[in-house]
Design an enzyme around this catalytic site. Structure first.
Site, short mmCIF file in Angstrom:
data_model
loop_
_atom_site.label_atom_id
_atom_site.label_comp_id
_atom_site.label_asym_id
_atom_site.label_seq_id
_atom_site.Cartn_x
_atom_site.Cartn_y
_atom_site.Cartn_z
N SER B 157 58.70 48.84 39.04
CA SER B 157 59.61 48.01 38.24
C SER B 157 60.23 48.85 37.11
O SER B 157 60.80 49.92 37.40
CB SER B 157 58.85 46.80 37.71
OG SER B 157 59.74 45.84 37.20
N ASP B 324 60.99 41.00 47.49
CA ASP B 324 61.41 41.29 46.11
C ASP B 324 62.89 40.97 45.98
O ASP B 324 63.73 41.68 46.53
CB ASP B 324 61.15 42.77 45.81
CG ASP B 324 61.49 43.16 44.37
OD1 ASP B 324 62.10 42.34 43.64
OD2 ASP B 324 61.15 44.28 43.97
N HIS B 357 58.48 40.43 43.74
CA HIS B 357 58.60 41.67 42.99
C HIS B 357 57.26 42.21 42.49
O HIS B 357 57.03 43.42 42.45
CB HIS B 357 59.54 41.41 41.81
CG HIS B 357 59.65 42.57 40.87
ND1 HIS B 357 60.21 43.77 41.25
CD2 HIS B 357 59.26 42.73 39.59
CE1 HIS B 357 60.17 44.61 40.23
NE2 HIS B 357 59.60 44.01 39.21
#
Lengths: 379, 379
Positions: B157, B324, B357
């Site tokens: 991320s 995601d 995610h």
């Protein structure tokens, strides 16, 4: 014959000692329904089409301007491209009705309306309403207008929920039903977005537990954020890339501050600010909750021919959009399977569009032809 | 040899008259970097792995408990399953470092740190920082530790953004890079969610333009809503259906009120409340903005062999997740095309997972084996 295109009208019922009994068991009255109509009702009253508006919409579907009136200063309706003489929903043929939903703030009774006992706005004393309750107020309006059967009931999003509710609550009154970009029930994701929008409003101290109508301070900040959340769910990743990408707003380089840098930020702030001028925060709370509660799966499963061999068959046209991630096509397909299992007459079209959930509000000849053709094919 | 597993340490630099020059041109100093390490650094200092944590994370990757310590009352780290003796990132082989990012509130300098001129928290006087600035503080820490090259830099991320930034800012220091569930730059959708989170905080009157540290009233309501928005983007439609569906929380029927009805509502409120206890609202503003500004596309395109024939080649392992929707696989594929065009050594794996995610934070042997195998294959 009733006369064509009227300004907004109001029908009020459930005066004391009468009361409207809501799905929750609570009572409400009097109940006002704001509505508009277009076209002419036949003597047999068999050409009525009910349009169910979406979440923050209202009864103002179209201005239906005549030739020479194009320059008139008017507020456009939410389905100008679809409804009018010779259009997909042809007001030369059909008598079109749209009523503002119960709980809203656009003329029908809602949390901002005066409570009869105090004369002051209900606020959170307004009882929780459901999609079924909204449909019941539309039914009361049709009774008032003397309409016993609808040629069609048509709507998108929360309007589509009303369409589905009509088809299980008053199936004998519905000849055909067009649910667009909608679902039989909210997913956890859809509930989550609504809950965050509600939390955002309730976090605003001006919300004041719903009592803000006479304080001079509305929960505008919380409502604006709630609207921004909504807007993201109405668009799609692709549409936002195309529409905004990473383009900057009125600048060449980053501000390195918290002002607007990107166009998408400017768009969201603008949408938020525009919305607070026209919509009531409490109405958003009530309508999102009605949408979250909505669930016709069990009733659609039980309305089948096995349970009721005398049921009347409704002609359905189910429409979904490829880029709608709020009510994705897999949910439309669940609806279709359920309808087919219960012996209904179902057509389905998934429209290829990159503009997300809101696609049905964007002028599109494919949608106009689809609905126009479907209506023509029903006698 | 440095000793294994230490408690959190702090490295402070840029004391006056020295200053850290930020990407915006602003100056900052002194700068403190909070960090933790595991394993032992070889004498050649060639076995260091830098882990870059995500948005709201910190330096506490793992407790790395020894046998017999399993019952110890400790705060688990954010990558317990991945990092430790014999694990995917094997602390018997590697010297693992994780530093809290600049702008955060977990020990490194951020908007809640005391400004040297006043002794009071910076608030919005804290300069805007970028992912590049975060990487520069990590570089300063490595210089301090005498580490001239990293065996690997790994992160998911916003941590993945740091990995990419490392690979273009200090390519000669990076042997291999593992960007996970990340992007070369934010889409309009990702910016939109961050902007709504920021607006939610700034709408809270307790935010007080960033000056709330000594008022006794923090913008908890706004921060909680911001976190709820984040949480929805970290999950997926499928994961939420599986995890919550439409199940009710501690009740059999609807409340017909605005209390919690659905489990997903309860979950979001809980996540929001939990978060305000551990995270600073201003830090959220700064870090989301750094993520929105992040854009390595141009630099990655220009770092290719055409422009620099002496460039060193980095071994990349790019990992994305099927569900995601914040940084979807199509964005990982754009990264891979860009890396390949510039002559880099790239492996790619899209992991099938329905949990969205956040998947890289959920124990998964596939990810452990993938990273472990990749690290072993590099000499």
């Amino acid at each position: 014959m009733m006369e064509a295109k009227k300004d907004r009208q109001f029908y009020t019922y459930a005066f004391p000692p009468e009361k409207m009994i809501l799905e929750s068991g609570a009572e409400l009255g009097p109940v006002t329904v704001a509505y508009e109509t277009w076209g002419n009702l036949t003597e047999k009253k068999d050409n009525a089409i009910l349009l169910a508006h979406a979440f923050t919409g209202d009864s103002h579907v179209t201005e239906n301007l005549k030739k020479g009136e194009e320059d008139k200063q008017v507020r456009p309706g939410w389905w100008e491209f679809m409804v009018g003489p010779g259009k997909g929903i042809d007001t030369d043929k059909y008598f079109v009705i749209c009523a503002n939903i119960l709980g809203s703030c656009m003329g029908s009774t809602g949390p901002g309306s005066p409570a009869p006992d105090t004369g002051k706005p209900y606020g959170l004393d307004f009882p929780m309403v459901t999609i079924g309750d909204m449909v019941d107020t539309q039914k009361a309006l049709l009774d008032h207008l003397g309409i016993q059967q609808l040629h069609a009931v048509i709507g998108g999003s929360v309007g589509g929920m009303q369409v589905l509710e009509w088809s299980v609550r008053y199936p004998e009154m519905v000849r055909c039903a067009v649910p667009i970009a909608t679902t039989m029930r909210h997913s956890a994701l859809a509930i989550a977005f609504n809950e965050i929008a509600r939390q955002s409003i309730m976090a605003d101290p001006n919300w004041n537990n719903g009592n803000y109508y006479d304080t001079g301070k509305k929960p505008d900040m919380g409502l604006a954020v709630a609207r921004m959340i909504g807007h993201v769910t109405y668009l799609s990743d692709e549409a936002m890339r195309r529409k905004f990408g990473r383009r900057l707003q009125d600048k060449e380089t980053f501000s390195f501050g918290f002002d607007v840098d990107f166009q998408v930020e400017s768009y969201l702030r603008h949408q938020g600010n525009k919305f607070v001028a026209r919509f009531d925060a409490n109405s958003l709370l009530y309508i999102t909750k009605a949408a979250d509660y909505f669930d016709v799966v069990a009733r659609m499963n039980h309305s089948g021919p096995v349970n009721n061999r005398d049921q009347n068959i409704i002609k359905y046209l189910v429409i979904s959009y490829t880029s709608d991630w709020l009510y994705p096509t897999y949910q439309a397909k669940e609806l279709i399977r359920t309808l087919k299992r219960s012996g209904q007459d179902v057509s389905f079209c998934e429209i290829e569009a990159d503009c997300g959930h809101d696609a049905f509000l964007i002028p599109d000849e494919r949608l106009t032809h689809l609905i126009g053709g479907f209506l023509d094919g029903v006698d």
